[in-house]
Scaffold this motif. Structure first.
Motif, PDB file in Angstrom:
ATOM      1  N   ARG A  85       0.849  -1.196   0.000  1.00 50.68           N
ATOM      2  CA  ARG A  85       0.000   0.000   0.000  1.00 50.68           C
ATOM      3  C   ARG A  85       0.887   1.248   0.000  1.00 50.68           C
ATOM      4  O   ARG A  85       1.961   1.259   0.603  1.00 50.68           O
ATOM      5  N   TRP A  86       0.409   2.281  -0.674  1.00 50.93           N
ATOM      6  CA  TRP A  86       1.114   3.553  -0.740  1.00 50.93           C
ATOM      7  C   TRP A  86       0.115   4.651  -0.418  1.00 50.93           C
ATOM      8  O   TRP A  86      -0.779   4.935  -1.204  1.00 50.93           O
ATOM      9  N   GLU A  87       0.256   5.243   0.762  1.00 51.06           N
ATOM     10  CA  GLU A  87      -0.719   6.227   1.236  1.00 51.06           C
ATOM     11  C   GLU A  87      -0.407   7.620   0.684  1.00 51.06           C
ATOM     12  O   GLU A  87       0.751   7.991   0.490  1.00 51.06           O
ATOM     13  N   GLY A  88      -1.448   8.391   0.464  1.00 53.13           N
ATOM     14  CA  GLY A  88      -1.265   9.750  -0.016  1.00 53.13           C
ATOM     15  C   GLY A  88      -2.595  10.460  -0.173  1.00 53.13           C
ATOM     16  O   GLY A  88      -3.560  10.166   0.534  1.00 53.13           O
ATOM     17  N   ARG A  89      -2.627  11.397  -1.130  1.00 50.93           N
ATOM     18  CA  ARG A  89      -3.865  12.141  -1.362  1.00 50.93           C
ATOM     19  C   ARG A  89      -3.990  12.475  -2.843  1.00 50.93           C
ATOM     20  O   ARG A  89      -3.003  12.426  -3.592  1.00 50.93           O
ATOM     21  N   LEU A  90      -5.201  12.820  -3.247  1.00 52.05           N
ATOM     22  CA  LEU A  90      -5.461  13.191  -4.632  1.00 52.05           C
ATOM     23  C   LEU A  90      -5.222  14.680  -4.839  1.00 52.05           C
ATOM     24  O   LEU A  90      -5.688  15.512  -4.057  1.00 52.05           O
ATOM     25  N   LEU A  91      -4.515  14.999  -5.916  1.00 57.23           N
ATOM     26  CA  LEU A  91      -4.321  16.384  -6.319  1.00 57.23           C
ATOM     27  C   LEU A  91      -5.553  16.893  -7.059  1.00 57.23           C
ATOM     28  O   LEU A  91      -6.448  16.119  -7.422  1.00 57.23           O
ATOM     29  N   HIS A  92      -5.592  18.192  -7.311  1.00 59.70           N
ATOM     30  CA  HIS A  92      -6.705  18.794  -8.041  1.00 59.70           C
ATOM     31  C   HIS A  92      -6.446  18.836  -9.550  1.00 59.70           C
ATOM     32  O   HIS A  92      -7.365  19.112 -10.327  1.00 59.70           O
ATOM     33  N   GLU A  93      -5.199  18.596  -9.942  1.00 60.57           N
ATOM     34  CA  GLU A  93      -4.864  18.538 -11.367  1.00 60.57           C
ATOM     35  C   GLU A  93      -3.625  17.679 -11.532  1.00 60.57           C
ATOM     36  O   GLU A  93      -2.899  17.420 -10.573  1.00 60.57           O
ATOM     37  N   GLU A  94      -3.389  17.234 -12.744  1.00 61.33           N
ATOM     38  CA  GLU A  94      -2.259  16.354 -13.013  1.00 61.33           C
ATOM     39  C   GLU A  94      -0.933  17.102 -12.885  1.00 61.33           C
ATOM     40  O   GLU A  94      -0.849  18.290 -13.183  1.00 61.33           O
ATOM     41  N   ALA A  95       0.102  16.364 -12.452  1.00 55.03           N
ATOM     42  CA  ALA A  95       1.450  16.928 -12.351  1.00 55.03           C
ATOM     43  C   ALA A  95       2.448  15.822 -12.647  1.00 55.03           C
ATOM     44  O   ALA A  95       2.370  14.737 -12.073  1.00 55.03           O
ATOM     45  N   GLY A  96       3.390  16.096 -13.558  1.00 57.19           N
ATOM     46  CA  GLY A  96       4.445  15.128 -13.840  1.00 57.19           C
ATOM     47  C   GLY A  96       4.218  14.326 -15.096  1.00 57.19           C
ATOM     48  O   GLY A  96       3.087  14.138 -15.549  1.00 57.19           O
ATOM     49  N   GLU A  97       5.333  13.826 -15.653  1.00 61.03           N
ATOM     50  CA  GLU A  97       5.297  13.097 -16.920  1.00 61.03           C
ATOM     51  C   GLU A  97       5.702  11.638 -16.782  1.00 61.03           C
ATOM     52  O   GLU A  97       5.597  10.874 -17.740  1.00 61.03           O
ATOM     53  N   ASN A  98       6.197  11.246 -15.630  1.00 63.73           N
ATOM     54  CA  ASN A  98       6.635   9.858 -15.449  1.00 63.73           C
ATOM     55  C   ASN A  98       5.446   8.995 -15.033  1.00 63.73           C
ATOM     56  O   ASN A  98       4.365   9.478 -14.751  1.00 63.73           O
ATOM     57  N   GLY A  99       5.696   7.689 -14.980  1.00 61.04           N
ATOM     58  CA  GLY A  99       4.655   6.792 -14.511  1.00 61.04           C
ATOM     59  C   GLY A  99       3.536   6.621 -15.525  1.00 61.04           C
ATOM     60  O   GLY A  99       3.670   6.916 -16.709  1.00 61.04           O
ATOM     61  N   PHE A 100       2.397   6.174 -15.018  1.00 63.42           N
ATOM     62  CA  PHE A 100       1.244   5.901 -15.881  1.00 63.42           C
ATOM     63  C   PHE A 100       0.007   5.832 -14.995  1.00 63.42           C
ATOM     64  O   PHE A 100       0.089   5.941 -13.771  1.00 63.42           O
ATOM     65  N   GLY A 101      -1.137   5.669 -15.622  1.00 63.87           N
ATOM     66  CA  GLY A 101      -2.368   5.548 -14.847  1.00 63.87           C
ATOM     67  C   GLY A 101      -2.653   6.807 -14.041  1.00 63.87           C
ATOM     68  O   GLY A 101      -2.611   7.931 -14.548  1.00 63.87           O
ATOM     69  N   TYR A 102      -2.917   6.621 -12.761  1.00 64.44           N
ATOM     70  CA  TYR A 102      -3.279   7.736 -11.881  1.00 64.44           C
ATOM     71  C   TYR A 102      -2.071   8.428 -11.257  1.00 64.44           C
ATOM     72  O   TYR A 102      -2.233   9.329 -10.424  1.00 64.44           O
ATOM     73  N   ASP A 103      -0.864   8.045 -11.642  1.00 62.69           N
ATOM     74  CA  ASP A 103       0.340   8.625 -11.046  1.00 62.69           C
ATOM     75  C   ASP A 103       0.326  10.162 -11.024  1.00 62.69           C
ATOM     76  O   ASP A 103       0.707  10.767 -10.018  1.00 62.69           O
ATOM     77  N   PRO A 104      -0.087  10.837 -12.107  1.00 61.45           N
ATOM     78  CA  PRO A 104      -0.035  12.301 -12.083  1.00 61.45           C
ATOM     79  C   PRO A 104      -1.008  12.947 -11.097  1.00 61.45           C
ATOM     80  O   PRO A 104      -0.882  14.136 -10.803  1.00 61.45           O
ATOM     81  N   LEU A 105      -1.975  12.176 -10.602  1.00 64.87           N
ATOM     82  CA  LEU A 105      -2.972  12.719  -9.678  1.00 64.87           C
ATOM     83  C   LEU A 105      -2.691  12.366  -8.226  1.00 64.87           C
ATOM     84  O   LEU A 105      -3.385  12.851  -7.324  1.00 64.87           O
ATOM     85  N   PHE A 106      -1.696  11.533  -7.971  1.00 65.68           N
ATOM     86  CA  PHE A 106      -1.465  11.000  -6.632  1.00 65.68           C
ATOM     87  C   PHE A 106      -0.234  11.635  -6.005  1.00 65.68           C
ATOM     88  O   PHE A 106       0.863  11.560  -6.560  1.00 65.68           O
TER      89      PHE A 106
END
Length: 202
Positions: A141-162
């Motif tokens: 598990r990786w705990e965190g929160r949802l952003l209000h807009e996307e940020a970043g170019e790496n990863g995939f899926g929901y990565d830019p929102l987390f």
């Protein structure tokens, strides 16, 4: 030992390779699903949990190819949405794997939710199944929160929102691969199977 990675996602294959390298595990040749000795139809992922779906995929790979197979099922659990998208993460908007549509829908659903109710966690369950029927399951598990807009170019899926709890204002799509491996849900779940893989590899 040949180890089938039951996924068509090259980034997942690379992530497992980095984790094996970090633990100095040798003698393991990762095989992508497209390079499996037998091509077979993807099983229907109709499980109710991440563990159910990971085992469905790993069992199918081991059964159809005769190779030790590892598979993961993962997704985003949003507290405000009672744990959804959950196992439906990849097809939250209706079409499987449409990251843009999934992210847009989630942002719309969470548009007016205040900061204190934007808790979320990435969850991954990895399953390893051998042709003789051994089964091993590991969860991260990786705990965190949802952003209000996307940020970043790496990863995939929901990565830019987390935004992970540990990263001080950066989304998981703004992390270097090695940094993400050390923190991420899938990294934790895969790491939990390293000793099993090492034992099978001899």
């Amino acid at each position: 030992m040949k180890l089938l990675v039951a996924s068509n996602n090259a980034k997942k294959l690379a992530e497992l390779q980095r984790i094996l390298d970090a633990h100095a595990i040798s003698g393991v040749d990762l095989v992508a699903l497209a390079d499996a000795p037998v091509q077979y139809e993807d099983p229907v992922e109709n499980g109710r949990t991440f563990a159910d779906n990971a085992l469905i995929k790993a069992r199918a790979g081991a059964r159809e190819t005769g190779l030790v197979t590892i598979a993961d099922d993962s997704g985003l659990a949003v507290e405000e949405l009672n744990g959804m998208p959950g196992v439906l993460s990849a097809r939250w908007s209706g079409a499987h794997g449409d990251d843009r549509a999934n992210n847009d829908l989630l942002l719309a659903q969470m548009r007016d939710v205040p900061e204190e109710r934007r808790h979320a966690a990435f969850v991954s369950v990895c399953a390893l199944v051998t042709p003789d029927g051994q089964e091993h399951v590991s969860e991260g598990r990786w705990e965190g929160r949802l952003l209000h807009e996307e940020a970043g170019e790496n990863g995939f899926g929901y990565d830019p929102l987390f935004e992970p709890a540990e990263t001080l204002g950066r989304s998981s799509a703004q992390l270097a691969p090695a940094e993400k491996d050390a923190l991420s849900h899938r990294g934790k779940a895969l790491t939990g199977l390293v000793e099993v893989i090492a034992g099978l590899a001899g």
